[in-house]
Design an enzyme around this catalytic site. Structure first.
Site, PDB file in Angstrom:
ATOM      1  N   ASP A  33       0.846  -1.206   0.000  1.00 20.47           N
ATOM      2  CA  ASP A  33       0.000   0.000   0.000  1.00 20.47           C
ATOM      3  C   ASP A  33       0.872   1.244   0.000  1.00 20.47           C
ATOM      4  O   ASP A  33       1.970   1.232   0.553  1.00 20.47           O
ATOM      5  CB  ASP A  33      -0.910   0.004   1.246  1.00 20.47           C
ATOM      6  CG  ASP A  33      -2.206   0.746   0.999  1.00 20.47           C
ATOM      7  OD1 ASP A  33      -2.156   1.962   0.766  1.00 20.47           O
ATOM      8  OD2 ASP A  33      -3.278   0.109   1.014  1.00 20.47           O
ATOM      9  N   ASN A  34       0.385   2.328  -0.617  1.00 16.46           N
ATOM     10  CA  ASN A  34       1.114   3.606  -0.518  1.00 16.46           C
ATOM     11  C   ASN A  34       0.427   4.556   0.478  1.00 16.46           C
ATOM     12  O   ASN A  34       0.826   5.710   0.596  1.00 16.46           O
ATOM     13  CB  ASN A  34       1.250   4.277  -1.894  1.00 16.46           C
ATOM     14  CG  ASN A  34      -0.073   4.847  -2.404  1.00 16.46           C
ATOM     15  OD1 ASN A  34      -1.134   4.572  -1.841  1.00 16.46           O
ATOM     16  ND2 ASN A  34      -0.013   5.633  -3.458  1.00 16.46           N
ATOM     17  N   VAL A  59       1.721   1.044  -6.727  1.00 16.22           N
ATOM     18  CA  VAL A  59       1.538   0.069  -7.819  1.00 16.22           C
ATOM     19  C   VAL A  59       1.832   0.637  -9.198  1.00 16.22           C
ATOM     20  O   VAL A  59       1.901  -0.117 -10.176  1.00 16.22           O
ATOM     21  CB  VAL A  59       0.121  -0.565  -7.851  1.00 16.22           C
ATOM     22  CG1 VAL A  59      -0.084  -1.551  -6.716  1.00 16.22           C
ATOM     23  CG2 VAL A  59      -0.966   0.488  -7.924  1.00 16.22           C
ATOM     24  N   LYS A  91      -3.540   6.524 -13.599  1.00 16.23           N
ATOM     25  CA  LYS A  91      -2.256   5.803 -13.600  1.00 16.23           C
ATOM     26  C   LYS A  91      -2.335   4.602 -12.656  1.00 16.23           C
ATOM     27  O   LYS A  91      -1.816   3.523 -12.964  1.00 16.23           O
ATOM     28  CB  LYS A  91      -1.125   6.724 -13.147  1.00 16.23           C
ATOM     29  CG  LYS A  91      -0.714   7.750 -14.185  1.00 16.23           C
ATOM     30  CD  LYS A  91       0.484   8.530 -13.649  1.00 16.23           C
ATOM     31  CE  LYS A  91       0.900   9.631 -14.591  1.00 16.23           C
ATOM     32  NZ  LYS A  91       1.913  10.526 -13.986  1.00 16.23           N
ATOM     33  N   THR A  92      -2.955   4.791 -11.509  1.00 13.92           N
ATOM     34  CA  THR A  92      -3.048   3.684 -10.540  1.00 13.92           C
ATOM     35  C   THR A  92      -3.822   2.519 -11.145  1.00 13.92           C
ATOM     36  O   THR A  92      -3.405   1.364 -11.062  1.00 13.92           O
ATOM     37  CB  THR A  92      -3.693   4.177  -9.235  1.00 13.92           C
ATOM     38  OG1 THR A  92      -2.815   5.132  -8.648  1.00 13.92           O
ATOM     39  CG2 THR A  92      -3.928   3.041  -8.259  1.00 13.92           C
ATOM     40  N   GLY A 102       1.854  -8.082 -15.240  1.00 16.65           N
ATOM     41  CA  GLY A 102       3.220  -8.461 -15.638  1.00 16.65           C
ATOM     42  C   GLY A 102       3.830  -9.384 -14.596  1.00 16.65           C
ATOM     43  O   GLY A 102       4.461 -10.394 -14.923  1.00 16.65           O
ATOM     44  N   TYR A 145     -11.927   7.400 -12.887  1.00 18.16           N
ATOM     45  CA  TYR A 145     -12.147   6.146 -12.159  1.00 18.16           C
ATOM     46  C   TYR A 145     -12.818   5.120 -13.073  1.00 18.16           C
ATOM     47  O   TYR A 145     -12.314   4.006 -13.252  1.00 18.16           O
ATOM     48  CB  TYR A 145     -13.018   6.444 -10.943  1.00 18.16           C
ATOM     49  CG  TYR A 145     -13.270   5.263 -10.032  1.00 18.16           C
ATOM     50  CD1 TYR A 145     -12.256   4.742  -9.244  1.00 18.16           C
ATOM     51  CD2 TYR A 145     -14.544   4.686  -9.948  1.00 18.16           C
ATOM     52  CE1 TYR A 145     -12.490   3.670  -8.381  1.00 18.16           C
ATOM     53  CE2 TYR A 145     -14.796   3.628  -9.089  1.00 18.16           C
ATOM     54  CZ  TYR A 145     -13.764   3.122  -8.306  1.00 18.16           C
ATOM     55  OH  TYR A 145     -14.011   2.059  -7.460  1.00 18.16           O
ATOM     56  N   TYR A 159      -4.416 -10.056 -21.179  1.00 20.63           N
ATOM     57  CA  TYR A 159      -3.352 -10.906 -20.616  1.00 20.63           C
ATOM     58  C   TYR A 159      -3.830 -12.358 -20.519  1.00 20.63           C
ATOM     59  O   TYR A 159      -3.050 -13.295 -20.685  1.00 20.63           O
ATOM     60  CB  TYR A 159      -2.909 -10.404 -19.233  1.00 20.63           C
ATOM     61  CG  TYR A 159      -1.769  -9.413 -19.290  1.00 20.63           C
ATOM     62  CD1 TYR A 159      -1.988  -8.078 -19.601  1.00 20.63           C
ATOM     63  CD2 TYR A 159      -0.459  -9.813 -19.050  1.00 20.63           C
ATOM     64  CE1 TYR A 159      -0.948  -7.162 -19.662  1.00 20.63           C
ATOM     65  CE2 TYR A 159       0.591  -8.907 -19.108  1.00 20.63           C
ATOM     66  CZ  TYR A 159       0.333  -7.592 -19.413  1.00 20.63           C
ATOM     67  OH  TYR A 159       1.376  -6.704 -19.476  1.00 20.63           O
ATOM     68  N   THR A 175     -20.143  -0.939  -1.101  1.00 21.19           N
ATOM     69  CA  THR A 175     -19.907  -1.757   0.087  1.00 21.19           C
ATOM     70  C   THR A 175     -19.579  -0.849   1.271  1.00 21.19           C
ATOM     71  O   THR A 175     -18.957   0.205   1.081  1.00 21.19           O
ATOM     72  CB  THR A 175     -18.756  -2.745  -0.196  1.00 21.19           C
ATOM     73  OG1 THR A 175     -19.154  -3.556  -1.309  1.00 21.19           O
ATOM     74  CG2 THR A 175     -18.471  -3.640   0.989  1.00 21.19           C
TER      75      THR A 175
HETATM   76  P1  NAD Z   1      -9.798   2.421  -0.017  1.00 16.30           P
HETATM   77  O1  NAD Z   1      -9.492   3.784  -0.536  1.00 16.30           O
HETATM   78  O2  NAD Z   1     -10.097   2.260   1.424  1.00 16.30           O
HETATM   79  O3  NAD Z   1      -8.615   1.415  -0.358  1.00 16.30           O
HETATM   80  C1  NAD Z   1      -7.760   1.563  -1.463  1.00 16.30           C
HETATM   81  C2  NAD Z   1      -6.339   1.321  -0.988  1.00 16.30           C
HETATM   82  O4  NAD Z   1      -5.445   1.439  -2.107  1.00 16.30           O
HETATM   83  C3  NAD Z   1      -5.886   2.350   0.053  1.00 16.30           C
HETATM   84  O5  NAD Z   1      -5.244   1.707   1.133  1.00 16.30           O
HETATM   85  C4  NAD Z   1      -4.906   3.229  -0.723  1.00 16.30           C
HETATM   86  O6  NAD Z   1      -3.925   3.826   0.099  1.00 16.30           O
HETATM   87  C5  NAD Z   1      -4.333   2.232  -1.717  1.00 16.30           C
HETATM   88  N1  NAD Z   1      -3.770   2.854  -2.926  1.00 16.30           N
HETATM   89  C6  NAD Z   1      -4.322   3.837  -3.694  1.00 16.30           C
HETATM   90  N2  NAD Z   1      -3.502   4.132  -4.713  1.00 16.30           N
HETATM   91  C7  NAD Z   1      -2.419   3.308  -4.601  1.00 16.30           C
HETATM   92  C8  NAD Z   1      -1.234   3.148  -5.342  1.00 16.30           C
HETATM   93  N3  NAD Z   1      -0.983   3.897  -6.436  1.00 16.30           N
HETATM   94  N4  NAD Z   1      -0.320   2.227  -4.938  1.00 16.30           N
HETATM   95  C9  NAD Z   1      -0.536   1.479  -3.819  1.00 16.30           C
HETATM   96  N5  NAD Z   1      -1.648   1.595  -3.067  1.00 16.30           N
HETATM   97  C10 NAD Z   1      -2.589   2.495  -3.456  1.00 16.30           C
HETATM   98  O7  NAD Z   1     -10.999   1.851  -0.901  1.00 16.30           O
HETATM   99  P2  NAD Z   1     -11.792   0.471  -0.814  1.00 16.30           P
HETATM  100  O8  NAD Z   1     -13.212   0.800  -0.657  1.00 16.30           O
HETATM  101  O9  NAD Z   1     -11.151  -0.442   0.128  1.00 16.30           O
HETATM  102  O10 NAD Z   1     -11.583  -0.073  -2.311  1.00 16.30           O
HETATM  103  C11 NAD Z   1     -10.704  -1.135  -2.618  1.00 16.30           C
HETATM  104  C12 NAD Z   1     -10.865  -1.514  -4.091  1.00 16.30           C
HETATM  105  O11 NAD Z   1     -12.208  -1.948  -4.325  1.00 16.30           O
HETATM  106  C13 NAD Z   1     -10.597  -0.369  -5.056  1.00 16.30           C
HETATM  107  O12 NAD Z   1      -9.925  -0.860  -6.193  1.00 16.30           O
HETATM  108  C14 NAD Z   1     -11.978   0.104  -5.442  1.00 16.30           C
HETATM  109  O13 NAD Z   1     -12.012   0.695  -6.708  1.00 16.30           O
HETATM  110  C15 NAD Z   1     -12.773  -1.185  -5.386  1.00 16.30           C
HETATM  111  N6  NAD Z   1     -14.210  -0.931  -5.148  1.00 16.30           N
HETATM  112  C16 NAD Z   1     -14.679  -0.594  -3.893  1.00 16.30           C
HETATM  113  C17 NAD Z   1     -16.038  -0.346  -3.721  1.00 16.30           C
HETATM  114  C18 NAD Z   1     -16.622  -0.019  -2.362  1.00 16.30           C
HETATM  115  O14 NAD Z   1     -17.834   0.195  -2.266  1.00 16.30           O
HETATM  116  N7  NAD Z   1     -15.869   0.015  -1.288  1.00 16.30           N
HETATM  117  C19 NAD Z   1     -16.915  -0.405  -4.817  1.00 16.30           C
HETATM  118  C20 NAD Z   1     -16.404  -0.718  -6.060  1.00 16.30           C
HETATM  119  C21 NAD Z   1     -15.053  -0.994  -6.222  1.00 16.30           C
END
Ligand code: NAD
Ligand code: UDP
Length: 323
Positions: A33-34, A59, A91-92, A102, A145, A159, A175
């Site tokens: 995580d970042n 990432v 980018k993320t 990869g 997004y 892939y 969620t």
């Molecule tokens: P969140 O923001 O709590 O968690 C995302 C995590 O990714 C954080 O810890 C953040 O620090 C880390 N992060 C962000 N950019 C990064 C990077 N470049 N490199 C490394 N770490 C990075 O959100 P969440 O609700 O836990 O979501 C997790 C995943 O589930 C996400 O991909 C999100 O798109 C997907 N998602 C969540 C929901 C929801 O309702 N919670 C709905 C649809 C999709």
């Protein structure tokens, strides 16, 4: 069998629950995580476990790790967080998917990708089955997004077809639960924080837009089932709770449960491109995974409110500028 498992975004809301479950199953878990939208407190209780390891890494940069499975969750998820630095969000999603795919290709790991109901945009098919191709505005404020996630899905399938990478794609619907960031601006966290602080509950628009809310424990059950499913089940698979509520109904439920003096107010117009309705068709998850949600909204809200009562809001910071 004990596996070496990488969870990107592992310190986030969903990632921390996933890491907890995988550690409890005895797997060797690497949480990457970042900390853009999360903080160490989410995984503090795991730091002393001998089968848990924390890596601060972004990432968008490549990394080489010997692992058997990858859960790629890294991405800001709340509209306020992902619109804070939209270029970084893209980018993320895209570079993050390329780097993780990869890695999966190189070490022959199975890779699970967290996609989203946002790939359906503001849907004109209701409820949304996986076959629906969506109604996304490619140049609006949510596009960084939505289109990033759509591109990541494309990469997963390319892939898979081109390099035979073993993939799983889940489309997550809204969620909620403990460890949501109190200032992420999402509707459940906003309403609970506002109700607990006695502030007005901020409806955007008239509150007639709908969402379907899944409790986090149910969602993680779905993740684990999909990862363990036969290899032909690449997805995408919708995972979410099909019980649909208007945002006004949600506000009323939160106020009733918290008590206190908060009024429900119409705080602003509906944000641009805000979907008017959203509800998953979960037939595929039901039939192929034997999965369906168990926790009703009232029960999940009670647990989430308990969590919010136990944290100090002042200890949480907004996202760090990170260009
Ligand atoms: P969140 O923001 O709590 O968690 C995302 C995590 O990714 C954080 O810890 C953040 O620090 C880390 N992060 C962000 N950019 C990064 C990077 N470049 N490199 C490394 N770490 C990075 O959100 P969440 O609700 O836990 O979501 C997790 C995943 O589930 C996400 O991909 C999100 O798109 C997907 N998602 C969540 C929901 C929801 O309702 N919670 C709905 C649809 C999709
Ligand atoms: N919303 C609201 N008040 C708030 C925060 C959000 O009325 O304080 C609305 C928002 O406009 C949207 C719904 O609640 O219609 C869900 O918003 P959220 O940001 O949680 O998720 P998403 O729009 O990505 O589903």
């Amino acid at each position: 069998m004990i596996k070496r498992i990488l969870v990107t975004g592992g310190a986030g809301f969903l990632g921390s629950h996933l890491c907890e479950r995988l550690v409890a199953q005895g797997h060797d878990v690497v949480c990457l995580d970042n900390f853009f939208t999360s903080q160490k407190s989410n995984i503090e209780h795991l730091l002393d476990c001998r089968n848990f390891e924390l890596l601060r890494h972004d990432v968008t940069q490549p990394i080489l790790l010997e692992v058997d499975e990858i859960y790629n969750l890294a991405c800001p998820a709340a509209p306020g967080h992902y619109q804070f630095n939209p270029i970084k969000t893209l980018k993320t999603s895209v570079l993050g998917a390329i780097n993780m795919l990869g890695l999966a290709k190189r070490v022959r790991a199975k890779i699970f990708h967290a996609s989203t109901s946002e790939v359906y945009g503001d849907p004109d098919v209701h409820p949304q089955p996986e076959s629906y191709r969506g109604n996304v505005n490619p140049i609006g404020p949510r596009a960084c997004y939505d289109e990033g996630k759509r591109c990541a899905e494309t990469l997963m399938f390319d892939y898979h077809r081109q390099n035979k990478v073993n993939i799983r794609v889940v489309r997550i619907f809204n969620t909620y639960g403990p460890r949501m960031h109190p200032y992420d601006g999402r509707v459940v966290s906003n309403f609970i924080r506002q109700a607990l602080s006695g502030e007005p509950i901020t409806l955007y628009g008239d509150g007639s837009q709908t969402r379907s809310f899944c409790y986090v424990d149910d969602l993680i059950d779905g993740f684990l089932k999909l990862m363990a499913a036969p290899d032909d089940l690449t997805g995408p698979v919708n995972i979410g709770n099909p019980h649909e509520f208007t945002i006004r109904e949600l506000a009323e439920k939160v106020v009733a449960r918290v008590g206190g003096a908060s009024r429900i107010v119409q705080a602003r117009e509906l944000p641009p491109d805000d979907p008017k309705q959203r509800k998953p068709d979960i037939t595929l998850a039901r039939t192929r995974l034997g999965w369906e949600p168990r926790v009703p909204l009232d029960q999940g809200l009670a647990k989430t409110i308990d969590y919010f009562r136990g944290i100090e809001f002042a200890k949480f910071r907004p996202p760090t500028p990170n260009f």
